[in-house]
Design a protein around this motif. Structure first.
Motif: not given
Length: 326
Positions: A35-64
């Motif tokens: 669901x991107x809990x850590x992803x958002x935390x990293x982004x808020x800290x200014x980190x450039x992130x590439x998210x590699x996700x295999x579960x199609x259920x999580x992709x829409x929110x990450x892509x948004x």
């Protein structure tokens, strides 16, 4: 799949950014972000992130989330645990080739002794944890897959029992294994954080926590471990072209950890094993589990110089071992 809570995500973010050198930081590849809990935390800290996700259920929110940012996040459909599959023909998603992955990330290969080009973060699947560690190990020593691009830094949550194995010393009978020697020779191993299993939630249907049982070693935590390949790994006689032989040599020695090293050398048709051990200052009665990781590297380099590993049977067994692990 384990999912970190917000408080743990902040702890992980601090660990990943702690001790960073000044200047531009390498991109961070986060696999299975969910669901991107850590992803958002990293982004808020200014980190450039590439998210590699295999579960199609999580992709829409990450892509948004990706679309709402100006290039700070890139989302890729793929499975880190199906990276570079050994299958003929076209690789079908969510399996992914490292060449394609790094091209999409915009990361070019750098020399081995250069700085870390990419940081990777994720939680190893518990059911396939040992298998993943072996596959990554082969890729490291052969400079293949992700390690074709340089000394890629892994920051991974592994079970406490496997952490104990990776950091064991001779004399720790339950933990000191071939995997120990090979990871310690190949990488600097740093414990960043230990977290109780209770801090993680899962997406299991029954809501339970799939904590693997361990009778031989403690296993009350998940451990965030940084594995940074050694800059000088290939400065001696060890090379990517002969590294599979080194791996197999260590595995053979630990197949019977109580056996004497002199007996193992005799089984390899080496008649002057005693002389070789004296030159390496290894006691003649030493058992294979008594040697430190650096002793195994020195032994291998000495055997390379003695032209011992020229027997066809040895290379045949190396290939069989690699095939079985893959």
């Amino acid at each position: 799949r384990f999912i970190a809570c917000p408080q743990l995500a902040r702890t992980v973010q601090r660990c990943l950014q702690g001790g960073a050198s000044p200047g531009p930081q390498p991109v961070l590849l986060e696999f299975a972000p969910g669901p991107g809990v850590l992803t958002r935390t990293l982004l808020n800290a200014g980190v450039r992130v590439v998210a590699l996700e295999s579960n199609l259920a999580f992709l829409p929110n990450l892509q948004s989330l990706e679309n709402s940012l100006d290039g700070q996040l890139k989302v890729i459909y793929g499975d880190f645990f199906r990276l570079d599959p050994l299958v003929p023909g076209t690789v079908k998603p969510p399996a992914v080739c490292s060449d394609k992955l790094f091209e999409t990330m915009g990361v070019a290969a750098v020399p081995w002794r250069a700085d870390v080009p990419v940081k990777i973060f994720g939680i190893l699947q518990q059911k396939k944890e040992r298998n993943a560690l072996w596959r990554l190990l082969f890729a490291l020593y052969e400079c293949s897959s992700i390690y074709k691009y340089g000394r890629v830094e892994l920051n991974v949550f592994i079970s406490e029992k496997e952490y104990k194995v990776l950091t064991a010393k001779p004399g720790e009978v339950k933990a000191y294994q071939a995997l120990t020697v090979l990871w310690q020779v190949g990488c600097e191993i740093q414990l960043l954080h230990m977290e109780p299993w209770s801090s993680f939630v899962t997406n299991l249907k029954n809501g339970g926590l799939a904590i693997p049982k361990s009778k031989r070693l403690p296993n009350d935590h998940l451990c965030l471990v940084r594995l940074t390949p050694q800059q000088n790994l290939f400065t001696g006689g060890l090379k990517p072209t002969n590294s599979s032989t080194f791996i197999f040599m260590v595995k053979q020695c630990f197949a019977r950890p109580k056996s004497r090293l002199t007996d193992r050398l005799k089984s390899w048709s080496l008649d002057n094993g005693g002389k070789l051990l004296r030159e390496l200052e290894i006691p003649k009665n030493a058992q294979t589990r008594d040697l430190y990781p650096e002793d195994y590297k020195h032994l291998f380099e000495a055997l390379q110089n003695s032209n011992m590993f020229t027997e066809t049977w040895f290379y045949d067994e190396v290939l069989d071992s690699i095939r079985n692990i893959n």
